[in-house]
Design a protein around this motif. Structure first.
Motif, PDB file in Angstrom:
ATOM      1  N   THR A 155      28.690 -21.952-103.605  1.00  0.00           N
ATOM      2  CA  THR A 155      28.856 -20.713-103.227  1.00  0.00           C
ATOM      3  C   THR A 155      27.311 -19.994-102.829  1.00  0.00           C
ATOM      4  O   THR A 155      26.389 -20.715-103.315  1.00  0.00           O
ATOM      5  CB  THR A 155      29.488 -19.855-104.527  1.00  0.00           C
ATOM      6  OG1 THR A 155      28.564 -19.968-105.487  1.00  0.00           O
ATOM      7  CG2 THR A 155      30.774 -20.335-105.016  1.00  0.00           C
ATOM      8  N   ILE A 156      27.579 -18.901-102.254  1.00  0.00           N
ATOM      9  CA  ILE A 156      26.215 -18.265-101.729  1.00  0.00           C
ATOM     10  C   ILE A 156      25.611 -17.924-103.005  1.00  0.00           C
ATOM     11  O   ILE A 156      24.227 -18.143-103.077  1.00  0.00           O
ATOM     12  CB  ILE A 156      26.560 -17.066-100.880  1.00  0.00           C
ATOM     13  CG1 ILE A 156      27.080 -17.665 -99.602  1.00  0.00           C
ATOM     14  CG2 ILE A 156      25.312 -16.403-100.707  1.00  0.00           C
ATOM     15  CD1 ILE A 156      27.598 -16.588 -98.771  1.00  0.00           C
ATOM     16  N   HIS A 157      26.256 -17.346-104.057  1.00  0.00           N
ATOM     17  CA  HIS A 157      25.570 -16.874-105.079  1.00  0.00           C
ATOM     18  C   HIS A 157      24.948 -17.815-106.031  1.00  0.00           C
ATOM     19  O   HIS A 157      23.725 -17.735-106.341  1.00  0.00           O
ATOM     20  CB  HIS A 157      26.675 -16.158-106.094  1.00  0.00           C
ATOM     21  CG  HIS A 157      27.024 -14.751-105.569  1.00  0.00           C
ATOM     22  ND1 HIS A 157      27.649 -14.489-104.640  1.00  0.00           N
ATOM     23  CD2 HIS A 157      26.665 -13.858-106.172  1.00  0.00           C
ATOM     24  CE1 HIS A 157      27.914 -13.027-104.511  1.00  0.00           C
ATOM     25  NE2 HIS A 157      27.313 -12.774-105.569  1.00  0.00           N
ATOM     26  N   SER A 158      25.713 -19.065-106.091  1.00  0.00           N
ATOM     27  CA  SER A 158      24.856 -20.249-106.774  1.00  0.00           C
ATOM     28  C   SER A 158      23.770 -20.676-106.104  1.00  0.00           C
ATOM     29  O   SER A 158      22.670 -21.354-106.814  1.00  0.00           O
ATOM     30  CB  SER A 158      25.752 -21.240-107.155  1.00  0.00           C
ATOM     31  OG  SER A 158      26.092 -21.758-106.032  1.00  0.00           O
ATOM     32  N   MET A 159      23.893 -20.634-104.607  1.00  0.00           N
ATOM     33  CA  MET A 159      22.599 -21.162-104.114  1.00  0.00           C
ATOM     34  C   MET A 159      21.482 -20.511-104.060  1.00  0.00           C
ATOM     35  O   MET A 159      20.353 -20.879-104.118  1.00  0.00           O
ATOM     36  CB  MET A 159      23.161 -21.233-102.554  1.00  0.00           C
ATOM     37  CG  MET A 159      22.006 -21.826-101.663  1.00  0.00           C
ATOM     38  SD  MET A 159      22.554 -22.045 -99.752  1.00  0.00           S
ATOM     39  CE  MET A 159      22.759 -20.450 -99.201  1.00  0.00           C
TER      40      MET A 159
ATOM     41  N   GLU B 143      33.276 -18.657 -93.951  1.00  0.00           N
ATOM     42  CA  GLU B 143      33.983 -17.352 -94.443  1.00  0.00           C
ATOM     43  C   GLU B 143      33.225 -16.057 -94.498  1.00  0.00           C
ATOM     44  O   GLU B 143      32.975 -15.431 -95.220  1.00  0.00           O
ATOM     45  CB  GLU B 143      34.521 -17.511 -95.571  1.00  0.00           C
ATOM     46  CG  GLU B 143      35.843 -18.415 -95.602  1.00  0.00           C
ATOM     47  CD  GLU B 143      37.098 -18.115 -94.931  1.00  0.00           C
ATOM     48  OE1 GLU B 143      36.975 -17.089 -94.506  1.00  0.00           O
ATOM     49  OE2 GLU B 143      37.855 -18.857 -94.588  1.00  0.00           O
ATOM     50  N   ALA B 144      32.286 -15.971 -93.369  1.00  0.00           N
ATOM     51  CA  ALA B 144      31.265 -14.807 -93.473  1.00  0.00           C
ATOM     52  C   ALA B 144      31.543 -13.564 -93.152  1.00  0.00           C
ATOM     53  O   ALA B 144      30.943 -12.651 -93.679  1.00  0.00           O
ATOM     54  CB  ALA B 144      29.939 -15.221 -92.178  1.00  0.00           C
ATOM     55  N   SER B 145      33.086 -13.343 -92.965  1.00  0.00           N
ATOM     56  CA  SER B 145      33.413 -12.114 -92.857  1.00  0.00           C
ATOM     57  C   SER B 145      33.481 -11.388 -94.336  1.00  0.00           C
ATOM     58  O   SER B 145      33.515 -10.150 -94.396  1.00  0.00           O
ATOM     59  CB  SER B 145      34.962 -11.921 -92.281  1.00  0.00           C
ATOM     60  OG  SER B 145      35.797 -12.862 -93.109  1.00  0.00           O
TER      61      SER B 145
ATOM     62  N   ALA C 194      29.450 -20.731 -99.117  1.00  0.00           N
ATOM     63  CA  ALA C 194      30.404 -19.679 -98.693  1.00  0.00           C
ATOM     64  C   ALA C 194      30.533 -18.740 -99.803  1.00  0.00           C
ATOM     65  O   ALA C 194      30.036 -18.956-100.742  1.00  0.00           O
ATOM     66  CB  ALA C 194      31.816 -20.395 -98.489  1.00  0.00           C
ATOM     67  N   PRO C 195      31.090 -17.596 -99.477  1.00  0.00           N
ATOM     68  CA  PRO C 195      31.168 -16.509-100.526  1.00  0.00           C
ATOM     69  C   PRO C 195      31.803 -16.902-101.740  1.00  0.00           C
ATOM     70  O   PRO C 195      31.508 -16.479-102.793  1.00  0.00           O
ATOM     71  CB  PRO C 195      31.784 -15.159 -99.873  1.00  0.00           C
ATOM     72  CG  PRO C 195      31.501 -15.414 -98.320  1.00  0.00           C
ATOM     73  CD  PRO C 195      31.686 -17.086 -98.183  1.00  0.00           C
ATOM     74  N   THR C 196      33.032 -17.573-101.855  1.00  0.00           N
ATOM     75  CA  THR C 196      33.917 -18.018-102.855  1.00  0.00           C
ATOM     76  C   THR C 196      33.636 -19.437-102.978  1.00  0.00           C
ATOM     77  O   THR C 196      33.708 -20.342-101.856  1.00  0.00           O
ATOM     78  CB  THR C 196      35.200 -17.353-102.903  1.00  0.00           C
ATOM     79  OG1 THR C 196      35.837 -18.205-101.513  1.00  0.00           O
ATOM     80  CG2 THR C 196      35.139 -16.157-102.478  1.00  0.00           C
TER      81      THR C 196
END
Length: 224
Positions: free
Chosen positions: A89-93, A125-127, A70-72
């Motif tokens: 989180t998406i960033h860590s992935m 939470e892709a929005s 998820a984004p957060t």
């Protein structure tokens, strides 16, 4: 045809909409299905999380690999707790951060992922996933918008990987963007040359019938 995914649903009487989505999910994750992505939209209480939890139970039964993100961090933890599985989180992935000790800026470089077997990526939470780069962000730098890097990472890891985008299209889109592009089937197909389907859950079941808040929220959604 019997759909085994229903065995992992924690309630016994799904709505017609929920039943249709569950059947579509079971078909989507099968190795015979050639689609790249699936978009599932719905407001809070329509059953997205319960359906996702059933899907995760079904994937565990099949032994199919999957990743949830998820984004957060908060959104990732909520879905992980409800689905009883690990998330990120998406960033860590997808990113490997590199800090500049002099300027304090952090540059995110896309990781080279690798999935030996086709993997299902579930993005909650892709929005909230932006299409454009935040030009006001001074400390964190990326080369492309998050949606571009996310799909590049997933498809580079294995061309047969699949993505399920979960979200509420009526939530506010990312800052300075007209809509939530990660929930837009036409944008995903046109921009990334992918093939997918989109589903919308409209019936809220979590609140009691006759709720004035629910009635007003439904009227607002229908006005768009």
């Amino acid at each position: 045809m019997n759909f085994k995914i229903f065995e992992f649903l924690h309630f016994t009487q799904p709505t017609v909409e929920q039943s249709g989505v569950l059947k579509a999910m079971e078909d989507f994750v099968s190795s015979e299905n050639q689609y790249d992505f699936m978009v599932l939209c719905g407001a809070a209480g329509t059953g997205k999380t319960s359906i996702t939890a059933a899907l995760i139970g079904y994937l565990n039964e099949l032994g199919k690999p999957y990743k949830i993100s998820a984004p957060t961090g908060r959104a990732a933890r909520i879905l992980g707790r409800k689905a009883k599985t690990t998330t990120s989180t998406i960033h860590s992935m997808i990113y490997a951060p590199k800090a500049d000790n002099e300027t304090g800026k952090v540059t995110f470089k896309l990781k080279l992922g690798h999935n030996a077997n086709p993997t299902i990526y579930i993005i909650d939470e892709a929005s909230m996933i932006p299409k454009d780069i935040d030009k006001e962000q001074n400390l964190f730098q990326v080369e492309k918008g998050l949606i571009y890097d996310l799909i590049a990472y997933i498809k580079n890891a294995n061309v047969n990987n699949k993505i399920i985008f979960l979200g509420d299209r009526y939530q506010l889109p990312p800052i300075d963007e007209a809509e939530s592009y990660a929930l837009n089937k036409e944008f995903l197909e046109r921009t990334f040359n992918l093939k997918g389907n989109s589903y919308l859950l409209t019936e809220v079941k979590r609140q009691e019938d006759g709720s004035y808040i629910l009635e007003n929220a439904t009227d607002i959604r229908k006005s768009y």
